[in-house]
Design a protein around this motif. Structure first.
Motif, PDB file in Angstrom:
ATOM      1  N   ILE A  19       0.824  -1.057   0.149  1.00 14.69           N
ATOM      2  CA  ILE A  19      -0.120   0.110  -0.013  1.00 14.69           C
ATOM      3  C   ILE A  19       0.835   1.301  -0.023  1.00 14.69           C
ATOM      4  O   ILE A  19       0.619   2.349  -0.549  1.00 14.69           O
ATOM      5  N   PHE A  20       2.152   1.100   0.701  1.00 12.51           N
ATOM      6  CA  PHE A  20       3.011   2.313   0.682  1.00 12.51           C
ATOM      7  C   PHE A  20       3.459   2.411  -0.695  1.00 12.51           C
ATOM      8  O   PHE A  20       3.760   3.801  -1.304  1.00 12.51           O
ATOM      9  N   GLU A  21       3.813   1.382  -1.360  1.00  8.20           N
ATOM     10  CA  GLU A  21       4.316   1.413  -2.734  1.00  8.20           C
ATOM     11  C   GLU A  21       3.291   2.209  -3.658  1.00  8.20           C
ATOM     12  O   GLU A  21       3.805   2.964  -4.633  1.00  8.20           O
ATOM     13  N   LYS A  22       2.187   2.113  -3.486  1.00  9.88           N
ATOM     14  CA  LYS A  22       1.159   2.500  -4.326  1.00  9.88           C
ATOM     15  C   LYS A  22       1.023   3.957  -3.901  1.00  9.88           C
ATOM     16  O   LYS A  22       0.406   5.053  -4.679  1.00  9.88           O
ATOM     17  N   ALA A  23       1.046   4.317  -2.558  1.00 10.11           N
ATOM     18  CA  ALA A  23       0.817   5.722  -2.172  1.00 10.11           C
ATOM     19  C   ALA A  23       2.025   6.726  -2.314  1.00 10.11           C
ATOM     20  O   ALA A  23       2.040   7.782  -2.239  1.00 10.11           O
ATOM     21  N   ASP A  24       3.179   5.809  -2.552  1.00 10.44           N
ATOM     22  CA  ASP A  24       4.694   6.496  -2.678  1.00 10.44           C
ATOM     23  C   ASP A  24       4.635   7.672  -3.883  1.00 10.44           C
ATOM     24  O   ASP A  24       4.130   7.496  -4.837  1.00 10.44           O
TER      25      ASP A  24
END
Length: 523
Positions: free
Chosen positions: A227-232
């Protein structure tokens, strides 16, 4: 924990009659009831340890064969102990060992009515459960399952199914909740008068995990959670972090309502008298949460930006000059000011909490005055100025304020932290801290003027030293009438923002509270 103390918990919840001494038969019945609770707790600790240890061994059994040829699985196994889920069940196991030790010692010494556990054990047990095990467990469960049910790939990619069966998944994400519920139903939990110690431990635990999260992203070039990769690169990364912190605080508070419902708390005159003070102290905890998030956000961003300044990026002369002069930017001055204020505010709140029992305690005059002046005279107007001027120029023509080459070291997330997230920081403060408009604004205005003159001097000095303006917009308008006009507009905006804070204070806290409350109390 004392035998007598556990006995007191029975008498405090319905087993006590002021006309009857707890002796003989009554003492024996109460002691047996207490022993049953202890045996049930011991059962819970043993089951917790057995299930978690068995699950670890079971999961390890899949770490072999062809499955290890998948690079994604190898990367996952390499960072498996950095997942908050693993931290949580490890802390549950540590707590189970500690609880088992305490209860066994209590049973062994049950004939000695005056026996009490070593303070390190009894206090460590209470603190570990209240400050870490309970909030961490519910954060894991309430963050994992909503994302899992919405979109499994956000927290649990398909390739993990090869080494983590549904049974193991439920052990580490579902079974953890009954573990803490079993404990709170069998172990009387009393809300402390002062939450500072628990809040500090929980804050440190959260900060350390965020550091591990970002360190892994920098070291491995891989986010622990997809999810952090998508929100990065978006505003959603800091929003997700803030949401996690708020959720953690909510779960920490929830345990006391559950404990109160299960065990009850006697209503005394002292509790009634202190109700207002306790309610107001909650604002203090929320302010401390804000200061903590501010520090974590800005320090994490500083480290992240520093990591992006690689040799490849610094090969560009423009990037190298930006790196050399980055601390001269008005934006950097602002978030450094926010960090200084957060440390100052945190110090004030800690002092107030430590002296909460002293009704006459007041913050040192210079400390309180410094806190009020920094926020009112500098932080509030400067923050709004940075936000307004930056985004206005950015959307009109980004080359005037944020040239393309800066993207090599400053990601969209870092950009939003420095130019967007700064506004919620000051709004959070003004909504939770009553502000008192001074009779004379001369001192605040003087501080603001000096601050701006010093920055203008740095701006001009950098132009003389480097032969280049920090902001491209000055390069385009220097030598024209627009240069003094821009300075004038900035000055007007600063004074407008300065006076705006008092209108917001009146709206939130009312005119009486922000201007005349102190005068009424002294009459």
């Amino acid at each position: 924990m004392k035998i007598g103390t556990d006995m007191d918990s029975f008498t405090a919840h319905g087993f006590h009659d002021k006309h009857i001494k707890v002796e003989g038969f009554i003492w024996g019945v109460a002691t047996k009831a207490m022993a049953i609770r202890i045996y049930l707790r011991i059962l819970g600790y043993v089951v917790t340890l057995a299930i978690h240890i068995s699950n670890i061994v079971y999961m390890r059994s899949f770490h072999q064969g062809d499955v290890m040829k998948d690079p994604k699985i190898r990367a996952y196994i390499g960072i498996q102990w950095r997942f908050i889920t693993c931290w949580n069940f490890l802390f549950q196991m540590v707590y189970a060992c500690l609880g088992l030790t305490c209860d066994v010692l209590t049973l062994v010494n049950s004939k000695n009515k005056r026996y009490e556990l070593p303070k390190l054990f009894s206090q460590g047990r209470k603190t570990l459960f209240s400050a870490i095990v309970w909030p961490s467990t519910f954060v894991v469960a309430t963050l994992f399952w909503p994302f899992y049910l919405y979109d499994k790939s956000l927290v649990f990619p398909d390739f993990i199914d090869k080494i983590l069966t549904p049974l193991s998944n439920h052990v580490i994400h579902s079974f953890i909740v009954p573990v803490v519920l079993w404990e709170i139903m069998l172990q009387p939990l009393t809300e402390p008068r002062n939450h500072m110690k628990n809040a500090l431990i929980l804050f440190i635990y959260t900060v350390v995990y965020f550091i591990v999260l970002f360190y892994t992203a920098v070291e491995q070039r891989l986010w622990i959670y997809p999810i952090f990769e998508k929100a990065d690169g978006t505003i959603y990364t800091p929003m997700l972090m803030v949401y996690s912190c708020v959720l953690t605080n909510i779960h920490y508070r929830t345990q006391w309502y559950v404990a109160s419902y299960l065990w009850g708390q006697p209503i005394t005159k002292e509790r009634i008298v202190n109700t207002k003070k306790r309610i107001m102290s909650k604002l203090g905890y929320l302010r401390m949460l804000g200061y903590g998030v501010t520090l974590v956000m800005h320090i994490g961003n500083l480290v992240y930006v520093r990591m992006n300044m690689t040799e490849e990026a610094l090969g560009d002369k423009r990037v190298r000059l930006f790196g050399e002069t980055r601390h001269r930017y008005f934006t950097c001055w602002n978030f450094f000011l926010q960090m200084i204020y957060a440390v100052l505010g945190l110090s004030c709140e800690i002092l107030l909490l430590r002296n909460a029992a002293n009704k006459n305690y007041k913050l040192p005059k210079h400390l309180k005055g410094c806190r009020d002046t920094i926020f009112s005279a500098l932080l509030w107007p400067v923050t709004l100025l940075v936000f307004t001027v930056f985004w206005t120029l950015f959307f009109y023509d980004r080359s005037l304020i944020f040239p393309d080459f800066i993207d090599k070291v400053l990601t969209p997330v870092s950009n939003h932290i420095m130019h967007t997230a700064i506004v919620p920081v000051v709004l959070w403060e003004i909504l939770l801290q009553p502000r008192y408009e001074p009779k004379s604004h001369m001192k605040n205005i003087a501080h603001l003027i000096v601050y701006m003159l010093v920055y203008l001097s740095v701006l001009v000095y950098t132009y003389i030293e480097k032969g280049q303006w920090l902001y491209p917009v000055f390069k385009k308008i220097y030598g024209t009438v627009y240069f003094p006009i821009l300075i004038l507009i900035v000055t007007i905006l600063l004074f407008m923002f300065y006076h705006l804070q008092w209108s917001i204070s009146y709206l939130v806290w009312g005119k009486e509270k922000t201007k005349k409350e102190k005068q009424k109390k002294t009459r």
